[in-house]
Design a protein around this motif. Structure first.
Motif, PDB file in Angstrom:
ATOM      1  N   UNK A  51       1.198   4.399  -7.426  1.00 62.95           N
ATOM      2  CA  UNK A  51       1.791   3.073  -7.241  1.00 62.95           C
ATOM      3  C   UNK A  51       3.265   3.199  -6.868  1.00 62.95           C
ATOM      4  N   UNK A  52       3.958   4.162  -7.488  1.00 62.60           N
ATOM      5  CA  UNK A  52       5.371   4.375  -7.183  1.00 62.60           C
ATOM      6  C   UNK A  52       5.555   4.812  -5.734  1.00 62.60           C
ATOM      7  N   UNK A  53       4.673   5.680  -5.237  1.00 60.62           N
ATOM      8  CA  UNK A  53       4.746   6.105  -3.835  1.00 60.62           C
ATOM      9  C   UNK A  53       4.538   4.916  -2.901  1.00 60.62           C
ATOM     10  N   UNK A  54       3.531   4.094  -3.214  1.00 58.51           N
ATOM     11  CA  UNK A  54       3.282   2.892  -2.412  1.00 58.51           C
ATOM     12  C   UNK A  54       4.497   1.980  -2.407  1.00 58.51           C
ATOM     13  N   UNK A  55       5.039   1.751  -3.600  1.00 58.64           N
ATOM     14  CA  UNK A  55       6.177   0.841  -3.736  1.00 58.64           C
ATOM     15  C   UNK A  55       7.390   1.357  -2.980  1.00 58.64           C
ATOM     16  N   UNK A  56       7.637   2.662  -3.103  1.00 56.48           N
ATOM     17  CA  UNK A  56       8.784   3.246  -2.410  1.00 56.48           C
ATOM     18  C   UNK A  56       8.619   3.138  -0.904  1.00 56.48           C
ATOM     19  N   UNK A  57       7.404   3.372  -0.430  1.00 53.21           N
ATOM     20  CA  UNK A  57       7.172   3.264   1.015  1.00 53.21           C
ATOM     21  C   UNK A  57       7.381   1.835   1.500  1.00 53.21           C
ATOM     22  N   UNK A  58       6.811   0.865   0.797  1.00 57.38           N
ATOM     23  CA  UNK A  58       6.975  -0.532   1.199  1.00 57.38           C
ATOM     24  C   UNK A  58       8.433  -0.977   1.083  1.00 57.38           C
ATOM     25  N   UNK A  59       9.126  -0.446   0.069  1.00 59.59           N
ATOM     26  CA  UNK A  59      10.536  -0.806  -0.106  1.00 59.59           C
ATOM     27  C   UNK A  59      11.401  -0.240   0.999  1.00 59.59           C
ATOM     28  N   UNK A  60      10.915   0.811   1.679  1.00 58.88           N
ATOM     29  CA  UNK A  60      11.709   1.412   2.753  1.00 58.88           C
ATOM     30  C   UNK A  60      11.891   0.449   3.928  1.00 58.88           C
ATOM     31  N   UNK A  61      11.149  -0.656   3.913  1.00 58.55           N
ATOM     32  CA  UNK A  61      11.360  -1.682   4.928  1.00 58.55           C
ATOM     33  C   UNK A  61      12.613  -2.497   4.676  1.00 58.55           C
ATOM     34  N   UNK A  62      13.176  -2.336   3.460  1.00 54.76           N
ATOM     35  CA  UNK A  62      14.327  -3.152   3.087  1.00 54.76           C
ATOM     36  C   UNK A  62      15.517  -2.328   2.628  1.00 54.76           C
ATOM     37  N   UNK A  63      15.284  -1.051   2.338  1.00 54.78           N
ATOM     38  CA  UNK A  63      16.382  -0.189   1.921  1.00 54.78           C
ATOM     39  C   UNK A  63      16.384   1.065   2.797  1.00 54.78           C
TER      40      UNK A  63
END
Length: 265
Positions: A51-63
């Motif tokens: 879940x952390x990997x998924x979240x980090x990847x999706x967050x890379x659209x904003x950070x």
């Protein structure tokens, strides 16, 4: 590169990932074998890591992430290489001789591996759905192979949802063994459609002489072809064993969690 919602990642990027998958798959195999006991003892920790990997990847659209970290996330999450490697391991474990040491060591974590892969696949599905569904629903023209590939992907999503939900402990406890087995036989369809999904993406470029696409198609054909041959061979062996006196063989599909757990529940 960090604006995921505006970059519209290309499905044809898959053809460039073959060499990375050739590295990812054996590395994942080694990691699964070495971590088999922790995975079985503390599966939630590994679910949270996925879940952390998924979240980090999706967050890379904003950070903004470091280039090296972004590259790893693209290979493992966006291109679904890690999830595919885990699903392939689950497939191949089912082909092992049930009496072999390797099968005894890895079979108990098939369920956990599949749930991890299921979680990781969700980011891949989300990003490509956001990019391509609006184009499918609009008047924009898309190549036929991409349209077919996306149609297959929608079926895969439905199957993945069913197989994933029935892998959860809270769900499987209320299911009978017969119902569960019937649901899990969809895993054969799922694995076959995964190959079809990849083939529809890669075939046009491969037929037009694309070396990278040809190599990718060869690798995936070898992987899924090996599974098909080994699975048929095991089914034939099980058939012979059933005809032997005093021997009871129970066929289990290549399920998304440890088949013995449900069978003995």
């Amino acid at each position: 590169r960090h604006a995921l919602m505006s970059c519209r990642p290309s499905l044809l990027e898959t053809k460039e990932a073959v060499m990375n998958f050739l590295l990812t798959f054996p590395t994942t195999c080694a990691a699964v074998y070495l971590l088999r006991k922790p995975i079985k003892r503390w599966p939630v920790v590994f679910y949270l890591c996925a879940i952390a990997l998924d979240t980090l990847y999706l967050a890379s659209g904003f950070i903004v992430l470091p280039r090296w970290l972004w590259g790893i996330l693209v290979e493992l999450v966006q291109r679904c290489e890690l999830a595919l490697a885990l699903f392939a391991i689950v497939m191949l474990i089912g082909c092992l001789d049930s009496t072999s040491r390797l099968h005894r060591r890895l079979s108990p974590i098939r369920g956990e591996l599949s749930i991890i892969a299921w979680i990781l696949a969700m980011s891949h599905v989300t990003v490509y759905a956001v990019s391509y569904l609006p184009r499918l629903l609009s008047t924009n023209n898309l190549d036929e192979n991409i349209v077919v590939s996306m149609a297959v992907a929608l079926i895969l999503l439905a199957l993945l949802t069913v197989l994933g939900i029935t892998s959860l402990n809270v769900v499987k406890r209320i299911m009978t063994a017969t119902t569960w087995n019937r649901a899990q036989r969809l895993s054969y369809v799922f694995f076959g459609l995964v190959f079809c999904h990849l083939a529809f993406i890669l075939a046009p470029a491969a037929l037009h002489g694309g070396i990278a696409a040809q190599r990718s198609l060869l690798v995936y054909t070898a992987l899924f072809g090996a599974y098909t041959i080994l699975r048929i061979a095991k089914a034939i062996g099980n058939g012979h064993a059933r005809r032997q006196p005093r021997v009871t063989q129970v066929h289990q599909p290549d399920c998304l969690f440890d088949p013995d757990e449900k069978a003995t529940a």
